[in-house]
Write a protein that holds these residues in place. Structure first.
Motif, short mmCIF file in Angstrom:
data_model
loop_
_atom_site.label_atom_id
_atom_site.label_comp_id
_atom_site.label_asym_id
_atom_site.label_seq_id
_atom_site.Cartn_x
_atom_site.Cartn_y
_atom_site.Cartn_z
N GLN A 20 0.80 -1.21 0.00
CA GLN A 20 0.00 0.00 0.00
C GLN A 20 0.84 1.27 0.00
N VAL A 26 -4.07 1.99 -10.43
CA VAL A 26 -5.30 1.43 -9.88
C VAL A 26 -5.82 0.37 -10.84
N VAL A 81 -5.85 7.01 1.38
CA VAL A 81 -5.13 6.63 0.16
C VAL A 81 -5.19 7.78 -0.84
N LYS A 82 -4.02 8.18 -1.34
CA LYS A 82 -3.95 9.25 -2.34
C LYS A 82 -4.27 8.68 -3.72
N LEU A 83 -5.09 9.40 -4.47
CA LEU A 83 -5.42 9.05 -5.85
C LEU A 83 -5.04 10.22 -6.74
N ARG A 92 -2.53 5.23 -7.31
CA ARG A 92 -2.89 5.21 -5.89
C ARG A 92 -1.66 4.98 -5.05
N VAL A 145 -12.02 2.34 -1.72
CA VAL A 145 -11.08 2.95 -2.66
C VAL A 145 -11.63 2.83 -4.08
N VAL A 149 -12.42 5.77 -6.70
CA VAL A 149 -11.86 5.79 -8.05
C VAL A 149 -12.95 6.11 -9.06
#
Length: 152
Positions: A20, A26, A81-83, A92, A145, A149
Motif C-alpha cells: 500500500q 489502480v 489513500v492518495k489518488l 494510488r 477505494v 476511483v
C-alpha cells in the motif's frame, strides 16, 4: 496454532503495508483469490479455537465488535489513500497514516481479544481470527477505494 497464526498474520500485515505504500496503477478488477484464502484460513483457525469452547454472550459481543471495527478501520484507511492521474493512468498510494492505521487496527483487534478472554472467550481467539480480521478490513478498504476511483 497460535504461533502459526501470529506469523501468518504478521506476514500478511507486512505484505499489505508494503504494497500500500508503493505508488501503483489502480486496477478496477483485482485478483481476490489471496483475499479469499486469507479469509477462509481465518474462519478455519477461529473454528478450531472455538471447537468445544462456546462463547459467552460478552465474549461473542466483543468478537462481533472487533469484526465491525475491522470494517471501520478499512473505511478510515481507504480515505487516507492518495489518488491521482499520471497521464491516462489513475494511480494510488497509501500514506504514513494508512500504514499507521493498519498497525493500530491490528493492535485494537488483539486488545479486544484480551478483553474477550476476560468475558469468557477461549484463549487465543484473537490470534486465530487475525487472518479473518485482515481479510475483512482489507476488503472494506478495497471497496471504498474503488468507489472513490469511480468518482475521481
Amino acid at each position: 496454532m497460535t504461533v502459526a497464526n501470529v506469523l501468518i498474520g504478521l506476514a500478511v500485515l507486512a505484505y499489505l503495508v508494503f504494497r500500500q505504500l508503493q505508488a501503483r496503477p489502480v486496477k478496477q478488477k483485482s485478483n481476490q483469490i489471496f483475499l479469499l484464502v486469507v479469509a477462509v484460513y481465518g474462519l478455519y483457525s477461529s473454528a478450531q479455537v472455538l471447537q468445544g469452547h462456546p462463547l459467552s454472550p460478552g465474549g461473542l459481543g466483543l468478537v462481533l465488535v472487533g469484526l465491525v471495527l475491522a470494517g471501520a478501520f478499512g473505511l478510515a484507511r481507504a480515505l487516507t489513500v492518495k489518488l491521482w492521474r499520471d497521464g491516462d493512468q489513475l494511480m494510488r498510494q497509501g500514506t504514513w497514516l494508512t500504514a499507521s492505521l493498519w498497525v493500530i487496527g491490528v493492535a485494537v483487534h488483539l486488545g479486544i481479544d484480551v478483553l474477550a478472554e476476560k468475558l469468557g472467550a477461549p484463549a487465543g481467539l484473537g490470534f486465530a481470527s487475525l487472518p479473518l480480521y485482515l481479510a475483512i478490513t482489507w476488503f472494506v478498504q478495497r471497496v471504498v477505494v474503488n468507489n472513490r476511483v469511480r468518482t475521481a
